[in-house]
Design a protein around this motif. Structure first.
Motif, PDB file in Angstrom:
ATOM      1  N   ALA A   1     -22.625 -33.742  -6.465  1.00 55.69           N
ATOM      2  CA  ALA A   1     -24.073 -33.255  -7.230  1.00 55.69           C
ATOM      3  C   ALA A   1     -24.022 -33.969  -8.390  1.00 55.69           C
ATOM      4  N   ARG A   2     -25.269 -34.987  -7.276  1.00 57.14           N
ATOM      5  CA  ARG A   2     -25.985 -35.767  -8.276  1.00 57.14           C
ATOM      6  C   ARG A   2     -26.277 -35.290  -9.619  1.00 57.14           C
ATOM      7  N   GLY A   3     -25.803 -36.372 -10.474  1.00 57.97           N
ATOM      8  CA  GLY A   3     -26.659 -36.378 -12.074  1.00 57.97           C
ATOM      9  C   GLY A   3     -25.588 -36.099 -12.225  1.00 57.97           C
ATOM     10  N   LEU A   4     -24.677 -35.468 -11.746  1.00 57.45           N
ATOM     11  CA  LEU A   4     -23.380 -34.420 -12.980  1.00 57.45           C
ATOM     12  C   LEU A   4     -22.753 -35.935 -13.493  1.00 57.45           C
TER      13      LEU A   4
ATOM     14  N   THR B   1     -35.057 -34.813 -24.237  1.00 54.02           N
ATOM     15  CA  THR B   1     -33.953 -35.832 -23.037  1.00 54.02           C
ATOM     16  C   THR B   1     -33.554 -35.867 -22.164  1.00 54.02           C
ATOM     17  N   ARG B   2     -33.506 -37.232 -21.400  1.00 56.66           N
ATOM     18  CA  ARG B   2     -33.353 -36.800 -19.520  1.00 56.66           C
ATOM     19  C   ARG B   2     -32.099 -36.354 -19.803  1.00 56.66           C
ATOM     20  N   ARG B   3     -30.891 -36.749 -20.654  1.00 54.11           N
ATOM     21  CA  ARG B   3     -30.083 -36.088 -20.727  1.00 54.11           C
ATOM     22  C   ARG B   3     -29.666 -34.371 -20.977  1.00 54.11           C
ATOM     23  N   ALA B   4     -30.480 -34.019 -22.120  1.00 49.67           N
ATOM     24  CA  ALA B   4     -30.281 -32.737 -22.033  1.00 49.67           C
ATOM     25  C   ALA B   4     -30.986 -31.893 -20.594  1.00 49.67           C
ATOM     26  N   LEU B   5     -31.921 -32.608 -20.361  1.00 52.85           N
ATOM     27  CA  LEU B   5     -32.418 -31.914 -18.627  1.00 52.85           C
ATOM     28  C   LEU B   5     -30.873 -31.736 -17.863  1.00 52.85           C
ATOM     29  N   LEU B   6     -30.277 -33.011 -17.502  1.00 50.99           N
ATOM     30  CA  LEU B   6     -28.765 -33.472 -16.244  1.00 50.99           C
ATOM     31  C   LEU B   6     -27.569 -32.103 -17.085  1.00 50.99           C
ATOM     32  N   GLU B   7     -28.269 -31.739 -18.209  1.00 49.32           N
ATOM     33  CA  GLU B   7     -26.649 -31.146 -18.694  1.00 49.32           C
ATOM     34  C   GLU B   7     -27.486 -29.493 -18.656  1.00 49.32           C
ATOM     35  N   ALA B   8     -28.237 -29.419 -18.483  1.00 50.75           N
ATOM     36  CA  ALA B   8     -28.584 -28.267 -18.469  1.00 50.75           C
ATOM     37  C   ALA B   8     -28.412 -28.113 -17.021  1.00 50.75           C
ATOM     38  N   VAL B   9     -28.681 -28.715 -16.119  1.00 54.58           N
ATOM     39  CA  VAL B   9     -28.423 -28.232 -14.827  1.00 54.58           C
ATOM     40  C   VAL B   9     -27.608 -28.397 -14.174  1.00 54.58           C
TER      41      VAL B   9
ATOM     42  N   CYS C   1     -21.526 -30.768 -22.145  1.00 55.69           N
ATOM     43  CA  CYS C   1     -21.207 -31.165 -20.807  1.00 55.69           C
ATOM     44  C   CYS C   1     -20.053 -32.003 -21.211  1.00 55.69           C
ATOM     45  N   SER C   2     -20.064 -32.684 -21.603  1.00 56.37           N
ATOM     46  CA  SER C   2     -18.559 -33.845 -22.381  1.00 56.37           C
ATOM     47  C   SER C   2     -17.943 -33.165 -23.029  1.00 56.37           C
ATOM     48  N   ALA C   3     -18.212 -32.122 -24.332  1.00 52.39           N
ATOM     49  CA  ALA C   3     -17.686 -31.661 -25.160  1.00 52.39           C
ATOM     50  C   ALA C   3     -16.873 -30.032 -24.233  1.00 52.39           C
ATOM     51  N   MET C   4     -17.250 -29.830 -22.788  1.00 49.76           N
ATOM     52  CA  MET C   4     -16.334 -28.264 -22.568  1.00 49.76           C
ATOM     53  C   MET C   4     -15.192 -29.097 -21.826  1.00 49.76           C
ATOM     54  N   MET C   5     -16.239 -30.542 -21.228  1.00 51.31           N
ATOM     55  CA  MET C   5     -15.263 -31.161 -19.710  1.00 51.31           C
ATOM     56  C   MET C   5     -13.489 -31.212 -21.358  1.00 51.31           C
TER      57      MET C   5
ATOM     58  N   VAL D   1     -36.541 -26.142 -10.210  1.00 46.63           N
ATOM     59  CA  VAL D   1     -36.692 -27.177  -9.247  1.00 46.63           C
ATOM     60  C   VAL D   1     -35.951 -28.956 -10.031  1.00 46.63           C
ATOM     61  N   ALA D   2     -35.770 -28.637 -11.828  1.00 46.56           N
ATOM     62  CA  ALA D   2     -34.236 -29.976 -11.673  1.00 46.56           C
ATOM     63  C   ALA D   2     -33.714 -29.600 -10.892  1.00 46.56           C
ATOM     64  N   GLU D   3     -33.152 -28.879 -10.571  1.00 47.87           N
ATOM     65  CA  GLU D   3     -31.525 -28.658  -9.429  1.00 47.87           C
ATOM     66  C   GLU D   3     -32.056 -29.661  -9.080  1.00 47.87           C
TER      67      GLU D   3
END
Length: 188
Positions: A100-103, A53-61, A122-126, A19-21
């Motif tokens: 990808a809005r939110g990325l 956190t919102r960031r945790a959700l955005l990272e998972a998405v 996400c930043s660490a992977m990038m 749903v979040a995606e």
């Protein structure tokens, strides 16, 4: 019963993430957590338990998209001109962030002190993915020493966030990114 709870928790996580995606794709990083919970058929507390956190959700998405960008970086690491390879990857990052809005928000530095529990994966992977491309370009003299992947991602995040409401955000973001790369001075 603990196995059943774990299975329920896994199902809830998967449902919330799906749903979040959709919500982040439709509404960007500001997608309502309450709306996500409502559509997923769970309480807000359940969403927050899985994503504190919102960031945790955005990272998972964003995780799958980040993995695709990391794969692309590895493909380009030993190909052709080092500057061209780096710029091709960064252009891909810009395009992904626009599409990808939110990325971009998931990649943004939020000013918080590094914390291993809430590290921006996400930043660490990038950074891990882009560093070989950047280092090769630096070694070849195509990029100034001292430039980091974090610097480049911050530039991209700024461009993408500044253009997300433009009538043609992809074209505008690409133009601004290329302008930043080329600089303001005419070639002489």
């Amino acid at each position: 019963m603990p196995d059943r709870q774990r299975a329920d928790a896994r199902r809830n996580y998967a449902r919330i993430l799906a749903v979040a995606e959709e919500e982040v794709a439709a509404h960007g990083a500001g997608a309502s957590l309450e709306q996500i919970a409502r559509i997923a058929g769970v309480g807000s507390a359940t969403v927050r338990r899985h994503f504190p956190t919102r960031r945790a959700l955005l990272e998972a998405v964003s995780h799958q998209r980040i993995e695709a960008l990391a794969t692309r970086a590895r493909e380009l690491t030993d190909k052709g001109d080092s500057r061209d390879a780096l710029l091709e990857w960064l252009s891909d990052v810009v395009a992904y962030c626009v599409a990808a809005r939110g990325l971009a928000a998931a990649l943004a530095y939020d000013g918080a002190e590094p914390d291993p529990v809430h590290e921006n994966t996400c930043s660490a992977m990038m950074a891990e993915a882009g560093n070989p491309l950047l280092q090769r370009a630096v070694q070849d003299g195509a990029v100034a020493e001292g430039v980091t992947v974090a610097d480049l991602i911050a530039l991209i995040v700024g461009v993408v966030l500044a253009t997300e409401h433009h009538p043609d955000p992809a074209a505008r973001a690409d133009r601004l990114f290329r302008l930043a790369v080329a600089g303001l001075s005419p070639r002489g």
